[in-house]
Design a protein around this motif. Structure first.
Motif, PDB file in Angstrom:
ATOM      1  N   ASP A 106       0.823  -1.212   0.000  1.00 62.81           N
ATOM      2  CA  ASP A 106       0.000   0.000   0.000  1.00 62.81           C
ATOM      3  C   ASP A 106       0.857   1.263   0.000  1.00 62.81           C
ATOM      4  O   ASP A 106       0.465   2.288  -0.570  1.00 62.81           O
ATOM      5  N   LEU A 142       3.505   1.828  -1.588  1.00 63.89           N
ATOM      6  CA  LEU A 142       4.048   2.084  -2.917  1.00 63.89           C
ATOM      7  C   LEU A 142       2.991   2.525  -3.918  1.00 63.89           C
ATOM      8  O   LEU A 142       3.325   2.963  -5.018  1.00 63.89           O
ATOM      9  N   ASN A 143       1.726   2.394  -3.544  1.00 61.68           N
ATOM     10  CA  ASN A 143       0.619   2.695  -4.466  1.00 61.68           C
ATOM     11  C   ASN A 143       0.011   4.047  -4.103  1.00 61.68           C
ATOM     12  O   ASN A 143      -0.495   4.214  -2.989  1.00 61.68           O
ATOM     13  N   PRO A 144       0.041   5.023  -4.999  1.00 61.97           N
ATOM     14  CA  PRO A 144      -0.525   6.339  -4.681  1.00 61.97           C
ATOM     15  C   PRO A 144      -1.986   6.274  -4.240  1.00 61.97           C
ATOM     16  O   PRO A 144      -2.426   7.096  -3.426  1.00 61.97           O
ATOM     17  N   ARG A 145      -2.733   5.297  -4.769  1.00 63.43           N
ATOM     18  CA  ARG A 145      -4.152   5.185  -4.402  1.00 63.43           C
ATOM     19  C   ARG A 145      -4.342   4.745  -2.960  1.00 63.43           C
ATOM     20  O   ARG A 145      -5.361   5.066  -2.330  1.00 63.43           O
ATOM     21  N   ASP A 199      -5.646  -0.612 -10.603  1.00 60.49           N
ATOM     22  CA  ASP A 199      -4.243  -0.755 -10.198  1.00 60.49           C
ATOM     23  C   ASP A 199      -3.394  -1.500 -11.215  1.00 60.49           C
ATOM     24  O   ASP A 199      -2.343  -2.060 -10.858  1.00 60.49           O
ATOM     25  N   ASP A 237      -1.321  -0.620 -13.681  1.00 58.36           N
ATOM     26  CA  ASP A 237       0.065  -0.173 -13.846  1.00 58.36           C
ATOM     27  C   ASP A 237       0.892  -0.452 -12.586  1.00 58.36           C
ATOM     28  O   ASP A 237       2.034  -0.918 -12.680  1.00 58.36           O
ATOM     29  N   HIS A 238       0.301  -0.172 -11.429  1.00 57.44           N
ATOM     30  CA  HIS A 238       1.025  -0.426 -10.176  1.00 57.44           C
ATOM     31  C   HIS A 238       1.310  -1.915 -10.015  1.00 57.44           C
ATOM     32  O   HIS A 238       2.421  -2.308  -9.643  1.00 57.44           O
ATOM     33  N   ASP A 239       0.314  -2.751 -10.279  1.00 57.61           N
ATOM     34  CA  ASP A 239       0.496  -4.192 -10.090  1.00 57.61           C
ATOM     35  C   ASP A 239       1.573  -4.741 -11.021  1.00 57.61           C
ATOM     36  O   ASP A 239       2.389  -5.585 -10.622  1.00 57.61           O
ATOM     37  N   SER A 257       4.091  -3.062 -12.241  1.00 60.77           N
ATOM     38  CA  SER A 257       5.385  -2.511 -11.851  1.00 60.77           C
ATOM     39  C   SER A 257       5.973  -3.181 -10.624  1.00 60.77           C
ATOM     40  O   SER A 257       7.198  -3.220 -10.451  1.00 60.77           O
ATOM     41  N   HIS A 258       5.105  -3.725  -9.771  1.00 62.61           N
ATOM     42  CA  HIS A 258       5.576  -4.266  -8.495  1.00 62.61           C
ATOM     43  C   HIS A 258       5.318  -5.770  -8.363  1.00 62.61           C
ATOM     44  O   HIS A 258       5.287  -6.307  -7.258  1.00 62.61           O
TER      45      HIS A 258
END
Length: 280
Positions: free
Chosen positions: A70, A72-75, A188, A190-192, A194-195
């Motif tokens: 969480d 690392l995720n801007p949301r 999510d 793009d975040h998923d 990327s990580h």
């Protein structure tokens, strides 16, 4: 920290208000367990207490396990743990309190309830870990809620001889929430990626994940039709089912933002679906 601030953080941390949206699903299981009528008031109260405790435990453990993700995720970076509004000790205490509340309610319900109480704790504890291993993680949270009407059925009936309507309804809950969680994960992608977080949107892309969610939700509606037919439901049941189908369809309207497709639209689809067996 002021007591009112601490309370606000706990309420935000557990999203306790969202329990209200799962209660119709639980009431339906209790209704079917009581022979298609309202259960005794004391049973209803204890079922609600158990539901609240289970949700507090599950959500708290989810937030604890995901605190680094969480951050690392801007949301999600402003959630209580990554933002430093709560510490791990406080979060663990909240989770423990939810667990004790759930177990106490199951003990008070008696019969099979305290014996079966550990079973839902396994998916509640582990569903948030699935995203680290498999894109099928969305079905973990579906399983968590699908067990709720079955538990309510046992609490209201006093036995484990599940009827076809409650088994089918539990299947509806499983596919409804699993599909809704796929839609939720669209936010999510793009975040998923990327990580290295596993999800169907990250694996299949936006359109591919929507197609899978659509197939899952068509399955949910097919099961709901089977519920009506099994209960020999009349016109009212079919009308309510049609309302549920409209909400399901709205989840796939491109003009509607993804957050609104998940809440409130998917929630309203689930609530409408929960009403179907009670009016059949």
């Amino acid at each position: 920290m002021k007591p009112e601030t601490t309370l606000k953080n706990i309420l935000n941390f557990t999203k306790i208000e969202h329990t209200a949206f799962s209660l119709p699903l639980i009431f339906t299981g209790a209704w079917l367990g009581a022979g298609n009528r309202p259960p005794a008031l004391d049973v209803i109260i204890l079922i609600v207490v158990a539901a609240v405790g289970a949700r507090v435990f599950g959500m708290s453990m989810n937030r604890i396990f995901d605190r680094h993700i969480d951050r690392l995720n801007p949301r999600t970076a402003n959630r209580e743990l990554p933002a430093g509004k709560m510490d791990l000790t406080q979060a663990s205490a909240v989770a423990g309190g939810g667990l004790l509340l759930y177990l106490a309610a199951c003990w008070a319900l008696g019969g099979w309830c305290p014996i079966l109480a550990p079973i839902p704790l396994v998916p509640l504890l582990g569903y948030s870990l699935l995203k680290r291993f498999t894109p099928l993680c969305h079905f973990g949270i579906g399983l968590c809620l699908a067990l709720a009407p079955l538990g309510a059925f046992v609490a209201a009936s006093g036995h484990t001889r599940f009827t076809w309507p409650v088994l089918l309804f539990s299947g509806f809950v499983f596919f409804w929430l699993s599909g809704a969680d796929i839609i939720y994960a669209l936010m999510d992608i793009d975040h998923d990626r990327s990580h290295d977080i596993h999800s169907l949107p990250a694996r299949l892309g936006f359109d591919g994940a929507l197609r899978v969610a659509g197939a899952v939700h068509l399955t949910a509606l097919g099961i709901l039709i089977a519920v009506v037919r099994t209960l020999n439901g009349g016109l009212t049941a079919w009308i309510v089912l049609a309302v549920a189908a409209v909400f399901f369809a709205l989840m796939y309207v491109p003009a509607i933002p993804v957050p609104k497709r998940f809440f409130p639209i998917s929630t309203l689809a689930g609530i409408a679906g929960a009403l179907v067996p009670m009016v059949a």
